[in-house]
Design a protein around this motif. Structure first.
Motif, PDB file in Angstrom:
ATOM      1  N   ARG A 193       0.870  -1.169   0.000  1.00 42.08           N
ATOM      2  CA  ARG A 193       0.000   0.000   0.000  1.00 42.08           C
ATOM      3  C   ARG A 193       0.911   1.224   0.000  1.00 42.08           C
ATOM      4  O   ARG A 193       2.140   1.100   0.132  1.00 42.08           O
ATOM      5  CB  ARG A 193      -0.944   0.009   1.210  1.00 42.08           C
ATOM      6  CG  ARG A 193      -0.258   0.209   2.544  1.00 42.08           C
ATOM      7  CD  ARG A 193      -1.268   0.270   3.675  1.00 42.08           C
ATOM      8  NE  ARG A 193      -0.587   0.519   4.947  1.00 42.08           N
ATOM      9  CZ  ARG A 193      -1.218   0.661   6.106  1.00 42.08           C
ATOM     10  NH1 ARG A 193      -2.541   0.595   6.153  1.00 42.08           N
ATOM     11  NH2 ARG A 193      -0.535   0.860   7.212  1.00 42.08           N
ATOM     12  N   TYR A 194       0.330   2.400  -0.104  1.00 46.48           N
ATOM     13  CA  TYR A 194       1.156   3.614  -0.151  1.00 46.48           C
ATOM     14  C   TYR A 194       0.322   4.830   0.217  1.00 46.48           C
ATOM     15  O   TYR A 194      -0.915   4.795   0.206  1.00 46.48           O
ATOM     16  CB  TYR A 194       1.772   3.811  -1.537  1.00 46.48           C
ATOM     17  CG  TYR A 194       0.772   3.993  -2.651  1.00 46.48           C
ATOM     18  CD1 TYR A 194       0.373   5.270  -3.069  1.00 46.48           C
ATOM     19  CD2 TYR A 194       0.218   2.891  -3.307  1.00 46.48           C
ATOM     20  CE1 TYR A 194      -0.559   5.425  -4.090  1.00 46.48           C
ATOM     21  CE2 TYR A 194      -0.704   3.035  -4.316  1.00 46.48           C
ATOM     22  CZ  TYR A 194      -1.081   4.311  -4.712  1.00 46.48           C
ATOM     23  OH  TYR A 194      -2.011   4.456  -5.728  1.00 46.48           O
ATOM     24  N   ASP A 195       1.027   5.910   0.553  1.00 47.28           N
ATOM     25  CA  ASP A 195       0.423   7.223   0.723  1.00 47.28           C
ATOM     26  C   ASP A 195       0.769   8.075  -0.487  1.00 47.28           C
ATOM     27  O   ASP A 195       1.885   7.986  -1.028  1.00 47.28           O
ATOM     28  CB  ASP A 195       0.949   7.931   1.971  1.00 47.28           C
ATOM     29  CG  ASP A 195       0.462   7.298   3.263  1.00 47.28           C
ATOM     30  OD1 ASP A 195      -0.562   6.591   3.222  1.00 47.28           O
ATOM     31  OD2 ASP A 195       1.105   7.500   4.304  1.00 47.28           O
ATOM     32  N   ILE A 248      -2.962  14.569   1.806  1.00 42.99           N
ATOM     33  CA  ILE A 248      -2.285  13.285   1.989  1.00 42.99           C
ATOM     34  C   ILE A 248      -3.363  12.217   2.043  1.00 42.99           C
ATOM     35  O   ILE A 248      -4.255  12.268   2.894  1.00 42.99           O
ATOM     36  CB  ILE A 248      -1.438  13.242   3.269  1.00 42.99           C
ATOM     37  CG1 ILE A 248      -0.354  14.332   3.245  1.00 42.99           C
ATOM     38  CG2 ILE A 248      -0.787  11.870   3.426  1.00 42.99           C
ATOM     39  CD1 ILE A 248       0.482  14.381   4.511  1.00 42.99           C
ATOM     40  N   ARG A 285      -4.303   7.846   1.595  1.00 43.67           N
ATOM     41  CA  ARG A 285      -3.720   6.505   1.704  1.00 43.67           C
ATOM     42  C   ARG A 285      -4.501   5.500   0.877  1.00 43.67           C
ATOM     43  O   ARG A 285      -5.739   5.490   0.905  1.00 43.67           O
ATOM     44  CB  ARG A 285      -3.690   6.056   3.159  1.00 43.67           C
ATOM     45  CG  ARG A 285      -3.306   4.592   3.377  1.00 43.67           C
ATOM     46  CD  ARG A 285      -2.899   4.320   4.789  1.00 43.67           C
ATOM     47  NE  ARG A 285      -1.600   4.930   5.085  1.00 43.67           N
ATOM     48  CZ  ARG A 285      -0.912   4.693   6.206  1.00 43.67           C
ATOM     49  NH1 ARG A 285      -1.399   3.895   7.124  1.00 43.67           N
ATOM     50  NH2 ARG A 285       0.263   5.276   6.385  1.00 43.67           N
ATOM     51  N   SER A 286      -3.782   4.666   0.153  1.00 41.75           N
ATOM     52  CA  SER A 286      -4.423   3.573  -0.566  1.00 41.75           C
ATOM     53  C   SER A 286      -4.768   2.462   0.414  1.00 41.75           C
ATOM     54  O   SER A 286      -4.209   2.388   1.523  1.00 41.75           O
ATOM     55  CB  SER A 286      -3.492   3.019  -1.644  1.00 41.75           C
ATOM     56  OG  SER A 286      -2.475   2.209  -1.061  1.00 41.75           O
ATOM     57  N   ASP A 312       4.735   1.696   1.297  1.00 38.83           N
ATOM     58  CA  ASP A 312       4.790   0.880   2.499  1.00 38.83           C
ATOM     59  C   ASP A 312       5.618  -0.367   2.208  1.00 38.83           C
ATOM     60  O   ASP A 312       6.086  -0.594   1.092  1.00 38.83           O
ATOM     61  CB  ASP A 312       3.361   0.501   2.913  1.00 38.83           C
ATOM     62  CG  ASP A 312       3.249   0.196   4.391  1.00 38.83           C
ATOM     63  OD1 ASP A 312       4.300   0.078   5.055  1.00 38.83           O
ATOM     64  OD2 ASP A 312       2.118   0.064   4.896  1.00 38.83           O
TER      65      ASP A 312
END
Length: 259
Positions: free
Chosen positions: A191-193, A206, A208-209, A253
């Motif tokens: 996952r990532y931001d 910001i 998040r996925s 992440d």
């Protein structure tokens, strides 16, 4: 043996302002990743003295009524590490407000990653320590490339209205799109931001996925959309600060095998 980098930054002005490890056993992996080009040009502090071969850069941003720090860590050595960053925030008088820590377990040799520190408070200055410890194990993030694809207009439902009232009405929305690649033969999970930096040099959003799966050899036609701004009344009016020169910073992440 652990080694620690300590960097102190005292900010009097806030100009506001985020990704490999070698693997074995799968011969169909392309280990040649993209050349890293950093879109952030004016960091507050740059440290190139780490004995472990890391270059650490950090920048304080305005984020609404608060502040945040984007930190870039680049491992220029031929070893893999676990990286721990402890961030401390201070008020105008130099008094400590709070601390927070982030850990990245499998930081690959010759690889770069962003970290986003968003404590949800205003602060005047910050300092941080970076602790590295050699990592033994498989690393998969080098195969993953998440790219910011820009902003677009759309019609979408409001998550809040769905949750509160069961209202599925669609409203004018500014969306951010990110594309996802996997250059390996592995099925990967991560996952990532996404940090959206507007053309005034402040953080606009910001987001998040969720956790997602990257299929082997995904070529980048898969994507995710994020709501950046939604207009529950009236028509969509594009903010001036989002009209051009918008940056999208990906904070990846930990990446792991799926299944």
């Amino acid at each position: 043996m652990k080694k620690v980098i300590s960097v102190l930054f005292i900010a009097l002005f806030f100009i506001f302002a985020f990704s490999g490890c070698s693997s074995t056993e799968v011969s169909s992996n392309d280990t040649t990743g993209p050349t890293f080009v950093d879109p952030i040009k004016d960091y507050d502090t740059v440290d190139e003295t780490s004995a472990d071969g890391f270059i650490i850069k950090a920048k304080k941003y305005v984020y609404g009524e608060n502040n945040a720090v984007i930190l870039s860590a680049e491992n220029q050595s031929d070893k893999n590490y676990t990286v721990s960053i402890n961030m401390t925030y201070y008020d105008d008088a130099g008094n400590e407000i709070t601390q927070e820590s982030q850990l990245y377990e499998s930081f690959d040799a010759n690889w770069q990653k962003y970290f986003a520190f968003n404590p949800g408070i205003p602060f005047s200055s910050y300092d941080f320590t970076v602790t590295t410890e050699e990592y033994v194990g498989e690393c998969y993030a080098q195969y993953v490339e998440i790219s910011f694809g820009g902003l677009s207009k759309s019609m979408d439902m409001s998550d809040d209205l769905i949750e509160k009232y069961g209202d599925f009405t669609k409203f004018p929305t500014i969306m951010a799109t990110c594309y996802k690649k996997n250059s390996s033969g592995y099925q990967l999970k991560t996952r990532y931001d996404l940090v959206v930096i507007d053309n005034t040099g402040e953080i606009f959003s910001i987001v998040r996925s969720g956790n997602f799966i990257l299929e082997p050899h995904a070529k980048g036609d898969g994507y995710s959309n994020f709501k950046i701004k939604q207009f529950l009344e009236g028509e969509l009016i594009w903010p001036d600060e989002l009209k051009k020169d918008v940056l999208g910073i990906i904070v990846l992440d930990n990446v792991s095998l799926y299944g």
